[in-house]
Design a protein around this motif. Structure first.
Motif, mmCIF file in Angstrom:
data_model
loop_
_atom_site.group_PDB
_atom_site.id
_atom_site.type_symbol
_atom_site.label_atom_id
_atom_site.label_comp_id
_atom_site.label_asym_id
_atom_site.label_seq_id
_atom_site.Cartn_x
_atom_site.Cartn_y
_atom_site.Cartn_z
ATOM 1 N N GLN A 73 33.537 38.555 39.924
ATOM 2 C CA GLN A 73 32.794 38.548 41.186
ATOM 3 C C GLN A 73 33.475 37.644 42.213
ATOM 4 O O GLN A 73 33.606 37.999 43.375
ATOM 5 C CB GLN A 73 31.373 38.085 40.931
ATOM 6 C CG GLN A 73 30.499 38.086 42.172
ATOM 7 C CD GLN A 73 29.133 37.533 41.870
ATOM 8 O OE1 GLN A 73 29.018 36.460 41.290
ATOM 9 N NE2 GLN A 73 28.113 38.263 42.257
ATOM 10 N N LYS A 74 33.932 36.502 41.776
ATOM 11 C CA LYS A 74 34.608 35.545 42.646
ATOM 12 C C LYS A 74 35.910 36.126 43.212
ATOM 13 O O LYS A 74 36.321 35.786 44.322
ATOM 14 C CB LYS A 74 34.885 34.263 41.862
ATOM 15 C CG LYS A 74 35.378 33.124 42.669
ATOM 16 C CD LYS A 74 35.474 31.883 41.785
ATOM 17 C CE LYS A 74 36.578 31.007 42.251
ATOM 18 N NZ LYS A 74 37.825 31.116 41.576
ATOM 19 N N SER A 75 36.562 37.013 42.475
ATOM 20 C CA SER A 75 37.834 37.597 42.915
ATOM 21 C C SER A 75 37.659 38.639 44.024
ATOM 22 O O SER A 75 38.624 39.015 44.672
ATOM 23 C CB SER A 75 38.563 38.246 41.733
ATOM 24 O OG SER A 75 37.976 39.496 41.389
ATOM 25 N N ASN A 76 36.436 39.139 44.207
ATOM 26 C CA ASN A 76 36.153 40.188 45.189
ATOM 27 C C ASN A 76 36.964 41.458 44.946
ATOM 28 O O ASN A 76 37.295 42.178 45.876
ATOM 29 C CB ASN A 76 36.372 39.694 46.624
ATOM 30 C CG ASN A 76 35.329 38.704 47.030
ATOM 31 O OD1 ASN A 76 34.150 38.858 46.731
ATOM 32 N ND2 ASN A 76 35.761 37.646 47.707
ATOM 33 N N ARG A 77 37.287 41.730 43.695
ATOM 34 C CA ARG A 77 38.022 42.934 43.331
ATOM 35 C C ARG A 77 37.168 43.757 42.375
ATOM 36 O O ARG A 77 36.267 43.242 41.710
ATOM 37 C CB ARG A 77 39.344 42.573 42.642
ATOM 38 C CG ARG A 77 40.294 41.747 43.505
ATOM 39 C CD ARG A 77 40.730 42.454 44.794
ATOM 40 N NE ARG A 77 41.518 43.616 44.572
ATOM 41 C CZ ARG A 77 42.839 43.654 44.589
ATOM 42 N NH1 ARG A 77 43.523 42.563 44.828
ATOM 43 N NH2 ARG A 77 43.476 44.787 44.369
ATOM 44 N N ASN A 78 37.468 45.037 42.318
ATOM 45 C CA ASN A 78 36.748 45.953 41.445
ATOM 46 C C ASN A 78 37.481 45.992 40.101
ATOM 47 O O ASN A 78 38.471 46.706 39.948
ATOM 48 C CB ASN A 78 36.674 47.336 42.099
ATOM 49 C CG ASN A 78 35.598 48.196 41.496
ATOM 50 O OD1 ASN A 78 34.825 47.743 40.664
ATOM 51 N ND2 ASN A 78 35.557 49.447 41.917
ATOM 52 N N ILE A 79 36.994 45.219 39.146
ATOM 53 C CA ILE A 79 37.665 45.056 37.856
ATOM 54 C C ILE A 79 36.705 45.429 36.727
ATOM 55 O O ILE A 79 35.562 44.984 36.699
ATOM 56 C CB ILE A 79 38.158 43.596 37.678
ATOM 57 C CG1 ILE A 79 39.175 43.254 38.769
ATOM 58 C CG2 ILE A 79 38.736 43.375 36.288
ATOM 59 C CD1 ILE A 79 39.628 41.804 38.769
ATOM 60 N N ASN A 114 46.638 37.846 37.017
ATOM 61 C CA ASN A 114 47.723 38.705 36.519
ATOM 62 C C ASN A 114 47.412 40.185 36.703
ATOM 63 O O ASN A 114 48.291 40.959 37.068
ATOM 64 C CB ASN A 114 48.010 38.418 35.044
ATOM 65 C CG ASN A 114 48.731 37.114 34.840
ATOM 66 O OD1 ASN A 114 49.312 36.554 35.766
ATOM 67 N ND2 ASN A 114 48.696 36.606 33.625
ATOM 68 N N THR A 115 46.180 40.594 36.443
ATOM 69 C CA THR A 115 45.848 42.014 36.600
ATOM 70 C C THR A 115 45.867 42.421 38.071
ATOM 71 O O THR A 115 46.268 43.530 38.402
ATOM 72 C CB THR A 115 44.520 42.381 35.904
ATOM 73 O OG1 THR A 115 44.499 43.786 35.668
ATOM 74 C CG2 THR A 115 43.304 42.010 36.686
ATOM 75 N N ILE A 116 45.479 41.518 38.972
ATOM 76 C CA ILE A 116 45.540 41.809 40.410
ATOM 77 C C ILE A 116 46.999 41.888 40.857
ATOM 78 O O ILE A 116 47.383 42.797 41.599
ATOM 79 C CB ILE A 116 44.756 40.749 41.221
ATOM 80 C CG1 ILE A 116 43.249 40.907 40.955
ATOM 81 C CG2 ILE A 116 45.062 40.861 42.711
ATOM 82 C CD1 ILE A 116 42.397 39.774 41.508
ATOM 83 N N ALA A 117 47.818 40.960 40.408
ATOM 84 C CA ALA A 117 49.223 40.899 40.829
ATOM 85 C C ALA A 117 50.037 42.073 40.296
ATOM 86 O O ALA A 117 50.871 42.635 41.007
ATOM 87 C CB ALA A 117 49.847 39.583 40.380
ATOM 88 N N THR A 146 39.179 42.727 27.472
ATOM 89 C CA THR A 146 40.209 43.454 28.217
ATOM 90 C C THR A 146 39.672 43.645 29.633
ATOM 91 O O THR A 146 38.478 43.914 29.815
ATOM 92 C CB THR A 146 40.519 44.836 27.600
ATOM 93 O OG1 THR A 146 39.336 45.639 27.634
ATOM 94 C CG2 THR A 146 40.999 44.694 26.174
ATOM 95 N N ILE A 147 40.567 43.473 30.600
ATOM 96 C CA ILE A 147 40.188 43.723 31.988
ATOM 97 C C ILE A 147 41.276 44.584 32.626
ATOM 98 O O ILE A 147 42.434 44.537 32.232
ATOM 99 C CB ILE A 147 39.999 42.414 32.793
ATOM 100 C CG1 ILE A 147 41.274 41.581 32.801
ATOM 101 C CG2 ILE A 147 38.810 41.626 32.277
ATOM 102 C CD1 ILE A 147 41.248 40.394 33.754
ATOM 103 N N LYS A 148 40.869 45.371 33.613
ATOM 104 C CA LYS A 148 41.842 46.155 34.385
ATOM 105 C C LYS A 148 41.213 46.502 35.724
ATOM 106 O O LYS A 148 39.981 46.590 35.845
ATOM 107 C CB LYS A 148 42.309 47.389 33.649
ATOM 108 C CG LYS A 148 41.260 48.454 33.471
ATOM 109 C CD LYS A 148 41.840 49.685 32.805
ATOM 110 C CE LYS A 148 40.802 50.791 32.751
ATOM 111 N NZ LYS A 148 41.317 52.035 32.265
ATOM 112 N N LEU A 149 42.074 46.699 36.702
ATOM 113 C CA LEU A 149 41.600 47.104 38.021
ATOM 114 C C LEU A 149 41.049 48.521 37.940
ATOM 115 O O LEU A 149 41.643 49.393 37.309
ATOM 116 C CB LEU A 149 42.744 47.072 39.040
ATOM 117 C CG LEU A 149 43.184 45.701 39.498
ATOM 118 C CD1 LEU A 149 44.464 45.812 40.346
ATOM 119 C CD2 LEU A 149 42.105 45.016 40.291
#
Length: 151
Positions: A73-79, A114-117, A146-149
């Motif tokens: 949530q803090k990253s503001n990305r859909n992960i 790392n997953t964002i980059a 496990t996480i991914k965009l």
């Protein structure tokens, strides 16, 4: 929406009712700490008059998963996030109030960065330690996340 203990407990009620009915409750969530407790009761006991291992696993997983959700949530990305593996060890009968706390917290932010980059999925292990009211360790559980965009 900022994740709080009250919002996570409401989430349990509607999305994970078995955990809620067994008494699993988030006590605190902040940047680097999530504390969840559950009291040994009739509804969550095993035949040996201690807490059923699956109830401990629900509470332990919640400490790790809530922190992953907090950082996503803090990253503001859909992960997307998912448990890939878990392992556990039990060292003492779980009776009374058992409190779980997540360890290895700094791995979450690194994996998200790392997953964002890179755009590639990441895996990492988080540990949750369960202690009784005397501060004695009753269980230790490790969860591979496990996480991914999401596209």
């Amino acid at each position: 929406m900022i994740l709080t203990a009250a919002k996570l407990n409401r989430f349990l009620l509607f999305k994970l009712p078995s955990a809620f009915l067994c008494g699993v409750r988030v006590k605190q969530i902040v940047f680097d700490q999530c504390i969840v407790s559950v009291k040994h009761r009739w509804i969550n006991q095993n035949p040996f008059n201690s807490m059923y291992f699956a109830v401990q696993a629900m509470a332990a997983e919640l400490t790790t998963g809530a922190l992953v959700m907090f950082h996503i949530q803090k990253s503001n990305r859909n992960i997307a996030m998912l448990v890939a593996n878990n392992k556990s060890s039990f060292t003492k009968k779980a009776t009374g109030r058992i409190t779980f706390e997540c360890q290895n917290k700094n791995q979450i932010e690194r994996a998200i960065q790392n997953t964002i980059a890179t755009g590639e999925g990441q895996t990492f292990w988080l540990k949750s330690i369960g202690t009784n009211e005397k501060g004695e360790r009753v269980s230790e559980m490790d969860f591979e996340w496990t996480i991914k965009l999401k596209s």
